[in-house]
Motif scaffolding. Structure first.
Motif: not given
Length: 152
Positions: A36-37, A56, A59, A61, A63, A65, A72, A74-75, A77
């Motif tokens: 996801g990263h 992290s 990118d 963000v 994340k 987990w 995941n 919550k992400t 931003s």
């Protein structure tokens, strides 16, 4: 112990696969992969209770987990070109501190609200830690200073 308390995250620092891997040392095999990263992984932190992992990368963000469900949940931003240098949970697992161009604290909930931001260093913060009972937050920086912030 629960299965998620016997595993450890291994992140191939500086590689381009952007994957966080969880290894089960007892079984000596990969237990889970967290994709996801985009970009090399820059920081990881486990919550004290072993339920959560924060990651992290380059990118912008962070994340979060859930290690019990291997997903995941919550992400967060961040600002454009925000480089995370350090992550840490408080002892309860309810707060996450982020070190980068500033120092930020998020409350871990469905929204993951930003609680406070400190911009006291003249260069990027390189790491951050909570004090006992979350009565303060400490950060270090490339400017060769150590700062303490009251956590009210």
């Amino acid at each position: 112990k629960q299965w998620y308390q016997r595993r450890v995250a291994i992140t191939p620092g500086g590689t381009s696969d952007s994957l966080v891997k969880i290894w089960d040392f007892k079984e000596q095999k990969s237990a889970a992969n967290f994709p996801g990263h985009s970009g090399p992984i820059s920081a990881i932190a486990f919550s004290e209770n072993g339920y959560y992992l924060a990651t992290s990368a380059d990118d912008e963000v962070v994340k979060l987990w859930d290690l019990r469900k291997l997903r995941n949940f919550k992400t967060i931003s961040l600002d454009d070109k925000y480089t995370v240098r350090g992550l840490t949970f408080d002892n309860s697992g309810h707060y996450l501190a982020v070190a980068g161009p500033d120092v930020r604290v998020y409350q871990i909930s469905k929204q993951c609200d930003l609680v406070v931001t400190w911009d006291a260093h003249t260069q990027d913060s390189t790491d951050v830690r909570f004090g006992p009972d979350v009565n303060y937050v400490a950060s270090v920086s490339n400017d060769r200073t150590l700062k303490f912030y009251a956590a009210n």
